[in-house]
Scaffold this motif. Structure first.
Motif, short mmCIF file in Angstrom:
data_model
loop_
_atom_site.label_atom_id
_atom_site.label_comp_id
_atom_site.label_asym_id
_atom_site.label_seq_id
_atom_site.Cartn_x
_atom_site.Cartn_y
_atom_site.Cartn_z
N ALA A 1 6.39 9.64 5.91
CA ALA A 1 7.47 10.89 5.60
C ALA A 1 6.57 12.12 5.44
N ARG A 2 6.94 13.07 6.16
CA ARG A 2 5.97 14.45 5.91
C ARG A 2 7.02 15.44 4.93
N ILE A 3 6.36 15.61 3.85
CA ILE A 3 7.13 16.39 2.69
C ILE A 3 6.35 17.86 2.64
N GLY A 4 7.45 18.80 2.80
CA GLY A 4 7.25 20.20 2.71
C GLY A 4 5.93 20.70 3.52
N ILE A 5 5.82 20.38 4.67
CA ILE A 5 4.56 20.75 5.45
C ILE A 5 5.05 21.89 6.10
N VAL A 6 4.19 23.10 5.75
CA VAL A 6 4.51 24.40 6.00
C VAL A 6 3.29 25.14 6.45
N GLU A 7 3.18 26.14 7.11
CA GLU A 7 2.17 26.95 7.47
C GLU A 7 1.45 27.71 6.21
N ARG A 8 2.36 28.20 5.26
CA ARG A 8 1.85 28.37 3.98
C ARG A 8 1.50 27.69 3.19
N GLU A 9 0.71 27.92 1.98
CA GLU A 9 0.55 27.11 0.71
C GLU A 9 1.68 26.78 -0.08
N ILE A 10 1.76 25.57 -0.53
CA ILE A 10 2.80 25.28 -1.57
C ILE A 10 2.30 25.73 -2.82
N ARG A 11 1.08 25.35 -3.25
CA ARG A 11 0.31 25.71 -4.26
C ARG A 11 -1.09 26.10 -3.74
N SER A 12 -1.81 26.67 -4.54
CA SER A 12 -3.39 27.21 -3.70
C SER A 12 -4.01 25.81 -3.75
N GLY A 13 -4.28 25.47 -2.40
CA GLY A 13 -5.18 24.56 -1.91
C GLY A 13 -4.57 23.50 -1.25
N TYR A 14 -3.22 23.46 -0.86
CA TYR A 14 -2.75 22.64 0.05
C TYR A 14 -1.09 23.02 0.65
N SER A 15 -0.67 22.60 1.70
CA SER A 15 0.43 22.94 2.33
C SER A 15 1.53 21.96 2.60
N GLY A 16 1.18 20.58 2.04
CA GLY A 16 2.37 19.71 2.16
C GLY A 16 1.68 18.45 1.90
N PHE A 17 2.58 17.29 2.04
CA PHE A 17 1.99 15.74 1.60
C PHE A 17 2.38 15.05 3.00
N VAL A 18 1.69 13.79 3.09
CA VAL A 18 2.27 12.93 3.91
C VAL A 18 2.18 11.54 2.92
N PHE A 19 3.45 10.98 3.01
CA PHE A 19 3.81 9.93 2.10
C PHE A 19 3.87 8.63 3.09
N LEU A 20 3.02 7.70 2.80
CA LEU A 20 2.73 6.50 3.58
C LEU A 20 2.92 5.32 2.67
N THR A 21 3.64 4.22 3.46
CA THR A 21 3.77 2.98 2.95
C THR A 21 3.13 2.07 4.08
N GLY A 22 2.77 0.90 3.75
CA GLY A 22 2.29 -0.26 4.64
C GLY A 22 2.16 -1.57 3.70
N SER A 23 1.78 -2.64 4.79
CA SER A 23 1.93 -3.85 3.95
C SER A 23 0.67 -4.80 4.61
N ARG B 1 0.78 -1.09 0.04
CA ARG B 1 0.04 -0.05 0.06
C ARG B 1 0.91 1.23 -0.16
N ILE B 2 0.84 2.06 -1.02
CA ILE B 2 1.81 3.26 -1.20
C ILE B 2 0.61 4.55 -1.45
N ALA B 3 0.57 5.64 -0.57
CA ALA B 3 -0.43 6.59 -0.47
C ALA B 3 0.32 7.90 -0.36
N ALA B 4 -0.26 8.76 -0.84
CA ALA B 4 0.21 10.08 -0.77
C ALA B 4 -1.06 11.14 -0.28
N PHE B 5 -1.04 11.78 0.74
CA PHE B 5 -2.14 12.72 1.12
C PHE B 5 -1.63 13.96 1.25
N LEU B 6 -2.62 14.78 0.81
CA LEU B 6 -2.53 16.44 0.93
C LEU B 6 -2.71 16.70 2.34
N VAL B 7 -1.96 17.66 3.12
CA VAL B 7 -2.00 18.19 4.43
C VAL B 7 -2.73 19.58 4.29
#
Length: 263
Positions: free
Chosen positions: A220-242, A178-184
């Motif tokens: 793994a938390r990627i680019g999570i900041v208080e400001r937006e990276i692009r309009s609509g989100y401020s970072g990612f959480v990348f997850l793996t599981g099995s 299971r490989i998933a990327a979620f917006l923060v």
């Protein structure tokens, strides 16, 4: 055309569900230009995480059946999975996005943005993989001619999001990755003057929800900041599981929106 964040919903309004939006009229090209027109360093970092997860997906050294859930106008998940794929399948809800994806697979020329993302994926795989400079023909040969429709969690409702994550988890065969990327902290977006929903989630909430449905969770938390990276989100959480038993399958998913999430 506008991509400004829509106004906050009144406290008395119930969160909108997936069925409340006109996904067939989603402007795929406008979305692509806004979110992928200029590659961001966080995009490259997400690709490197995804490639590493794909390289480690069991069984090692075997070809995998790949399903990308909620693809949207986005080939990045396929670039990350292609070197290990026996077959690639996109599950996409919006008819406009399906048509857009099919058109992208028909052309021999790569957009400059796709070339950049593919080069990033090739570099991440490193030596030992015989990867072409242009992956279009290989990608086309391993992708069904028609993408499938499936209901993703495209919603403001926590219960729909939770149900989508559970359904995704059940769809992975025992032993599959299971490989998933979620917006923060995504609060929705407007494309071609039409509002679309995303459930606003914290990194901690995302990890908690995903941990109910997978073993050996790594996040793994990627680019999570208080400001937006692009309009609509401020970072990612990348997850793996099995899961425990090994089978020949691996999955990618973008859980909170068909066009956000893995890019």
């Amino acid at each position: 055309m506008s991509f400004e964040k829509p106004p906050e919903p009144p406290a008395t309004r119930k969160p909108s569900g997936n069925a409340d939006y006109r996904w067939a009229e989603f402007d795929s090209e406008a979305y692509f230009q806004h979110y992928y027109g200029e590659p961001h360093p966080d995009d490259d970092l997400l690709i490197r995480h995804a490639v590493e997860a794909m390289k480690l997906a069991p069984p090692l050294g075997a070809e995998l059946d790949i399903v990308d859930v909620g693809t949207g106008p986005n080939l990045i998940p396929f670039y990350c999975a292609l070197p290990r794929a026996r077959q690639l399948t996109a599950w996409e809800y919006a008819e406009s996005n399906v048509a857009w994806l099919e058109a992208e697979l028909r052309t021999e020329r790569m957009r400059p943005q796709w070339r950049h993302f593919w080069c990033t994926a090739r570099e991440a795989y490193g030596p030992g993989y015989d990867l072409p400079e242009n992956p279009v023909a290989l990608l086309r040969s391993r992708t069904p001619r028609r993408c499938s429709f499936a209901p993703e969690s495209i919603t403001e409702r926590q219960d729909e999001f939770d149900a989508a994550c559970a359904a995704f988890a059940r769809s992975v065969k025992p032993g599959g990755a299971r490989i998933a990327a979620f917006l923060v902290r995504s609060a929705g977006y407007v494309v071609a003057d039409r509002p679309f929903p995303v459930l606003c989630l914290s990194a901690d909430t995302i990890e908690t929800v995903f941990s109910r449905h997978a073993e050996n969770i790594k996040a793994a938390r990627i680019g999570i900041v208080e400001r937006e990276i692009r309009s609509g989100y401020s970072g990612f959480v990348f997850l793996t599981g099995s899961r425990a038993e090994r089978r020949r399958t691996a999955f990618l998913v973008q859980c909170e929106s068909p066009t956000h999430g893995f890019s």
